[in-house]
Write an enzyme that holds these catalytic residues in place. Sequence first.
Site, PDB file in Angstrom:
ATOM      1  N   ARG A 116     -26.500  10.522   4.811  1.00 30.76           N
ATOM      2  CA  ARG A 116     -25.322  11.263   4.340  1.00 30.76           C
ATOM      3  C   ARG A 116     -25.738  12.329   3.329  1.00 30.76           C
ATOM      4  O   ARG A 116     -24.967  13.233   3.017  1.00 30.76           O
ATOM      5  CB  ARG A 116     -24.308  10.331   3.643  1.00 30.76           C
ATOM      6  CG  ARG A 116     -23.703   9.219   4.458  1.00 30.76           C
ATOM      7  CD  ARG A 116     -23.178   9.679   5.791  1.00 30.76           C
ATOM      8  NE  ARG A 116     -24.178   9.498   6.824  1.00 30.76           N
ATOM      9  CZ  ARG A 116     -24.174  10.157   7.987  1.00 30.76           C
ATOM     10  NH1 ARG A 116     -23.213  11.027   8.240  1.00 30.76           N
ATOM     11  NH2 ARG A 116     -25.099   9.937   8.899  1.00 30.76           N
TER      12      ARG A 116
ATOM     13  N   LYS B 221     -23.562  17.670  16.466  1.00 32.12           N
ATOM     14  CA  LYS B 221     -23.004  17.154  17.724  1.00 32.12           C
ATOM     15  C   LYS B 221     -21.582  17.654  17.974  1.00 32.12           C
ATOM     16  O   LYS B 221     -21.229  17.953  19.120  1.00 32.12           O
ATOM     17  CB  LYS B 221     -23.037  15.628  17.743  1.00 32.12           C
ATOM     18  CG  LYS B 221     -22.110  14.953  16.754  1.00 32.12           C
ATOM     19  CD  LYS B 221     -22.188  13.446  16.853  1.00 32.12           C
ATOM     20  CE  LYS B 221     -21.293  12.780  15.838  1.00 32.12           C
ATOM     21  NZ  LYS B 221     -19.884  13.129  15.990  1.00 32.12           N
ATOM     22  N   THR B 222     -20.752  17.751  16.922  1.00 32.49           N
ATOM     23  CA  THR B 222     -19.378  18.231  17.127  1.00 32.49           C
ATOM     24  C   THR B 222     -19.389  19.662  17.637  1.00 32.49           C
ATOM     25  O   THR B 222     -18.593  20.037  18.501  1.00 32.49           O
ATOM     26  CB  THR B 222     -18.574  18.130  15.818  1.00 32.49           C
ATOM     27  OG1 THR B 222     -18.613  16.778  15.347  1.00 32.49           O
ATOM     28  CG2 THR B 222     -17.129  18.533  16.036  1.00 32.49           C
TER      29      THR B 222
ATOM     30  N   ASP C 215     -17.406  11.316  22.417  1.00 32.63           N
ATOM     31  CA  ASP C 215     -18.113  11.441  21.135  1.00 32.63           C
ATOM     32  C   ASP C 215     -18.352  10.045  20.555  1.00 32.63           C
ATOM     33  O   ASP C 215     -17.634   9.105  20.879  1.00 32.63           O
ATOM     34  CB  ASP C 215     -17.252  12.278  20.180  1.00 32.63           C
ATOM     35  CG  ASP C 215     -17.992  12.639  18.908  1.00 32.63           C
ATOM     36  OD1 ASP C 215     -19.228  12.539  18.882  1.00 32.63           O
ATOM     37  OD2 ASP C 215     -17.318  13.027  17.926  1.00 32.63           O
ATOM     38  N   GLU C 216     -19.353   9.916  19.697  1.00 35.06           N
ATOM     39  CA  GLU C 216     -19.677   8.633  19.042  1.00 35.06           C
ATOM     40  C   GLU C 216     -19.805   7.506  20.078  1.00 35.06           C
ATOM     41  O   GLU C 216     -19.294   6.398  19.912  1.00 35.06           O
ATOM     42  CB  GLU C 216     -18.615   8.264  17.995  1.00 35.06           C
ATOM     43  CG  GLU C 216     -18.420   9.304  16.906  1.00 35.06           C
ATOM     44  CD  GLU C 216     -19.556   9.353  15.896  1.00 35.06           C
ATOM     45  OE1 GLU C 216     -20.567   8.648  16.100  1.00 35.06           O
ATOM     46  OE2 GLU C 216     -19.448  10.102  14.916  1.00 35.06           O
TER      47      GLU C 216
ATOM     48  N   GLN D 279     -27.229   5.060  14.726  1.00 31.94           N
ATOM     49  CA  GLN D 279     -26.035   5.013  13.881  1.00 31.94           C
ATOM     50  C   GLN D 279     -24.994   4.029  14.423  1.00 31.94           C
ATOM     51  O   GLN D 279     -23.804   4.133  14.099  1.00 31.94           O
ATOM     52  CB  GLN D 279     -25.418   6.405  13.747  1.00 31.94           C
ATOM     53  CG  GLN D 279     -26.319   7.397  13.038  1.00 31.94           C
ATOM     54  CD  GLN D 279     -25.646   8.727  12.786  1.00 31.94           C
ATOM     55  OE1 GLN D 279     -24.760   8.870  11.955  1.00 31.94           O
ATOM     56  NE2 GLN D 279     -26.067   9.741  13.529  1.00 31.94           N
TER      57      GLN D 279
END
Length: 679
Positions: A615, A32-33, A218-219, A249
Amino acid sequence: MLDLSALNPQQRCAVETLDGPVLILAGAGTGKTRVITWRVAHLIERGIAPEHILAVTFTNKAAREMRERVRALLGRAGVGRGGAPTICTFHSLCVRILRRHIARLGYKPNFVIYDESDQLGVVRRLLAGISSRGEKADPAAVLALLSRLRNGGDRVALFGDPHARALAEHIAERYQAALKACNAVDFDDLLLLTLRLFEEHPDALEACRAQYRHVMVDEYQDTNAAQFRLLLALTSGHRNLCVVGDDDQSIYGWRGAEIANLLDLEQHFPDVRVIKLEQNYRSTNTILAATNALICHNARRRAKRLWSQRGDGPKIRLAEYADEEAEASGVAAQIQLTRMSRRAPWSEHAVLFRTNQQARPLERALRQARIPYRVVGGQSWFDRREVRDVLAYLKVTVNPDDDASLLRIANVPARGLSEATMERLLAASHERGESVFATMKNPVVTAGLPRRTRESVQAFVALVERMRASLESGGDAGRSVGGGSLAAWAEHWLEEIGYFAEVRRSEKNAEAAEHRIQNLKDFIATMDASTPAGGSRAEGLRAFLDDVSLDTDRQEETEKGGEAVTLITMHSCKGLEFRRVYIVGMEDGLLPHARAREEGTLDEERRLFYVAMTRAMESVAISFCAARRKYGKLTPCRPSPFLKELPPELVEMEDEAARRPVSAEAGRRLFESLREAAR
């Protein structure tokens, strides 16, 4: 030109969809980044002026990384001259807006930002003035509830001690008045005052809309009600809002995050285009298949199914231990064996847990095994006493009406202003509705003080005013305290007031004292970087204090640099990745937490387990205890019900794995690795 062929088809679609509302559903590890940074660069390449682009995220670390990536892309593509996009946190954005417009709300532009320590000081003083029977409430609990009340969290009534909740409601108005009297704002104010500014002064809102014509977030699943209102206000005209997030998330509901902001986006933008990123670049398909199956037990979510080209990888290991000590020793042994047999660096390993208390037996076991480790989320470097003292001096220089900072340093070093004196002045300031500094300057108040105390008050007022004058001045006065250098100015004053001498006096070990002083000087040396080009020292100091106040994700680690195993809570691990992940304490009552059923947050607890598992790049080992110590006594435990939601064909018990025959080749490699490690 940017080469968009480097992106997969879904990423490319997200980057090329530039107009109108867009929701990019970015699963864990799907890049995503990368998508956000390429989208910013692509907007600029398509002719959008960089100053009209706004990208908002939640941590300073994420913002810095995004800025660096965009800069690299723009340099590679040969575009981006003549400005830069605004890439910052929500709170940094609001500071920018309020520095320009806050005078309209009755504040001075030199307001200071109170951190949690400053806020707790205000809450403690307000609670001390309330006479109530029974047990005293925890100021931190009151502050947390106060924040939720002010942000309008839907579930505030369910959280915390009823006594603390009642106190939070009781002091809410007085808390706000206390901050305003000090020309101070807290993190909640940054958002709430910006919203108030937009509601009361439409021209300020229009100026911001004209500046930020393309907004990315973002997020997005972590946004709260106030942040959503801010985004809606900024984008309701041009509607160029692109949000990137993953409802699976969303794990911060306890601090106000509203998953409905993502799930119900169509209610506010019916024509929103939804783009799913499902190709995972981090984990094996075994890990992804297990987490896909787990998260499907949450009924209210946006469907997505992650997949990977990284192969299947090993099964998920599950182990049961007698208690937390045995569990910690078992995890340490697994890490040590993997280190020797696979030559795996310590940094490839991370141990994840639900609560901070679970770290204690793990630390003991790792120390006994001589395994280096770091604890992420330990004490902030900015919480050290000497650093907070210096920051308080700097804040008082910028804004002497900052009561929290002034009370901290009024008698540091000792100058005849005892706690009793400051309490008397504080009480007088409350009676008169003014700051403590204004009270100290008031001859009507100081006339009632003993002569020597009055002289100490006057000397302190004179000191603050000299510091303020020298900060603003040029010429000879400026040169005498370091010329144009903000760092030299600060070091001069700390020497003059005797702060360095105070550190030497308070530290028994001379070497330790010099180490603390050098740390302070290194800290001060960073101040000049905040001064804007052509800006004054005063502007530089204000910018420096803003940076420090807003940079909440700076954390000191137990082990700095070098190779170390990471110990980290599940809530702190989002956004990170490790080759080998060990999830401990998977018991009913820990995960899901004991409160989850009564508070209706089981779905969020499941998402927390999902985040922990995703993770991992290569392997996941999960463990639980048959009993755990509570109040010194062993109490029986049950395995987490979430473990039953993992497909059994993807999980193997640790003892089963141990009994499986090892091939001759694998045995030879293991022997060679152990022999090499023993040399």
